[in-house]
Design a protein around this motif. Sequence first.
Motif, PDB file in Angstrom:
ATOM      1  N   MET A 252       0.845  -1.177   0.000  1.00  0.00           N
ATOM      2  CA  MET A 252       0.000   0.000   0.000  1.00  0.00           C
ATOM      3  C   MET A 252       0.885   1.233   0.000  1.00  0.00           C
ATOM      4  O   MET A 252       1.879   1.304   0.695  1.00  0.00           O
ATOM      5  N   THR A 253       0.498   2.254  -0.770  1.00  0.00           N
ATOM      6  CA  THR A 253       1.266   3.470  -0.876  1.00  0.00           C
ATOM      7  C   THR A 253       0.534   4.585  -0.142  1.00  0.00           C
ATOM      8  O   THR A 253      -0.587   4.917  -0.485  1.00  0.00           O
ATOM      9  N   GLY A 254       1.162   5.168   0.879  1.00  0.00           N
ATOM     10  CA  GLY A 254       0.545   6.273   1.600  1.00  0.00           C
ATOM     11  C   GLY A 254      -0.759   5.851   2.259  1.00  0.00           C
ATOM     12  O   GLY A 254      -0.867   4.784   2.834  1.00  0.00           O
ATOM     13  N   ASP A 255      -1.756   6.724   2.121  1.00  0.00           N
ATOM     14  CA  ASP A 255      -3.070   6.474   2.727  1.00  0.00           C
ATOM     15  C   ASP A 255      -4.055   5.846   1.757  1.00  0.00           C
ATOM     16  O   ASP A 255      -5.229   5.700   2.086  1.00  0.00           O
ATOM     17  N   ARG A 256      -3.608   5.501   0.579  1.00  0.00           N
ATOM     18  CA  ARG A 256      -4.522   4.932  -0.416  1.00  0.00           C
ATOM     19  C   ARG A 256      -4.813   3.473  -0.094  1.00  0.00           C
ATOM     20  O   ARG A 256      -3.906   2.705   0.213  1.00  0.00           O
ATOM     21  N   PRO A 257      -6.067   3.084  -0.220  1.00  0.00           N
ATOM     22  CA  PRO A 257      -6.392   1.673  -0.008  1.00  0.00           C
ATOM     23  C   PRO A 257      -5.909   0.845  -1.190  1.00  0.00           C
ATOM     24  O   PRO A 257      -5.698   1.376  -2.287  1.00  0.00           O
ATOM     25  N   PRO A 258      -5.713  -0.452  -0.997  1.00  0.00           N
ATOM     26  CA  PRO A 258      -5.305  -1.305  -2.117  1.00  0.00           C
ATOM     27  C   PRO A 258      -6.431  -1.388  -3.155  1.00  0.00           C
ATOM     28  O   PRO A 258      -7.603  -1.185  -2.846  1.00  0.00           O
ATOM     29  N   PHE A 259      -6.045  -1.668  -4.394  1.00  0.00           N
ATOM     30  CA  PHE A 259      -7.052  -1.807  -5.444  1.00  0.00           C
ATOM     31  C   PHE A 259      -7.965  -2.982  -5.111  1.00  0.00           C
ATOM     32  O   PHE A 259      -7.500  -4.044  -4.702  1.00  0.00           O
ATOM     33  N   PRO A 260      -9.275  -2.828  -5.280  1.00  0.00           N
ATOM     34  CA  PRO A 260     -10.234  -3.875  -4.865  1.00  0.00           C
ATOM     35  C   PRO A 260     -10.357  -5.031  -5.865  1.00  0.00           C
ATOM     36  O   PRO A 260     -11.422  -5.304  -6.418  1.00  0.00           O
ATOM     37  N   TRP A 261      -9.252  -5.746  -6.081  1.00  0.00           N
ATOM     38  CA  TRP A 261      -9.252  -6.833  -7.058  1.00  0.00           C
ATOM     39  C   TRP A 261     -10.310  -7.886  -6.761  1.00  0.00           C
ATOM     40  O   TRP A 261     -10.957  -8.402  -7.672  1.00  0.00           O
ATOM     41  N   LYS A 262     -10.492  -8.250  -5.499  1.00  0.00           N
ATOM     42  CA  LYS A 262     -11.461  -9.291  -5.142  1.00  0.00           C
ATOM     43  C   LYS A 262     -12.862  -8.912  -5.613  1.00  0.00           C
ATOM     44  O   LYS A 262     -13.568  -9.733  -6.203  1.00  0.00           O
ATOM     45  N   GLU A 263     -13.257  -7.680  -5.384  1.00  0.00           N
ATOM     46  CA  GLU A 263     -14.580  -7.225  -5.787  1.00  0.00           C
ATOM     47  C   GLU A 263     -14.710  -7.137  -7.305  1.00  0.00           C
ATOM     48  O   GLU A 263     -15.712  -7.554  -7.885  1.00  0.00           O
ATOM     49  N   VAL A 264     -13.681  -6.592  -7.951  1.00  0.00           N
ATOM     50  CA  VAL A 264     -13.719  -6.453  -9.412  1.00  0.00           C
ATOM     51  C   VAL A 264     -13.788  -7.827 -10.074  1.00  0.00           C
ATOM     52  O   VAL A 264     -14.606  -8.062 -10.976  1.00  0.00           O
ATOM     53  N   MET A 265     -12.946  -8.757  -9.623  1.00  0.00           N
ATOM     54  CA  MET A 265     -12.973 -10.099 -10.210  1.00  0.00           C
ATOM     55  C   MET A 265     -14.272 -10.813  -9.866  1.00  0.00           C
ATOM     56  O   MET A 265     -14.786 -11.595 -10.668  1.00  0.00           O
ATOM     57  N   GLY A 266     -14.828 -10.555  -8.685  1.00  0.00           N
ATOM     58  CA  GLY A 266     -16.110 -11.150  -8.322  1.00  0.00           C
ATOM     59  C   GLY A 266     -17.214 -10.737  -9.284  1.00  0.00           C
ATOM     60  O   GLY A 266     -18.029 -11.558  -9.711  1.00  0.00           O
ATOM     61  N   VAL A 267     -17.236  -9.456  -9.633  1.00  0.00           N
ATOM     62  CA  VAL A 267     -18.222  -8.963 -10.601  1.00  0.00           C
ATOM     63  C   VAL A 267     -17.951  -9.565 -11.975  1.00  0.00           C
ATOM     64  O   VAL A 267     -18.865 -10.042 -12.652  1.00  0.00           O
TER      65      VAL A 267
END
Length: 73
Positions: A1-16
């Motif tokens: 993770m970089t700074g205060d940014r959350p990680p990319f939501p791969w689980k949700e995107v791949m789920g869709v």
Amino acid sequence: MTGDRPPFPWKEVMGVAFGLLRLSPGAFWAMTPREFNATLEALGLSGGSSPGRDGLARMMRMFPDKVEKANGG
């Protein structure tokens, strides 16, 4: 993770992609973010517009692919 940014939501995107849209892995990974967003928009599922060239470059800097080096050359 970089700074205060959350990680990319791969689980949700791949789920869709795989669960709801029933895309094959090959079809999903071959899509551009703009194509994936257009698919979501057609189904009324999009939360916003897809990124342009600058936005995509920024996302690629924020969420770089991890390159693993093979042992022993």
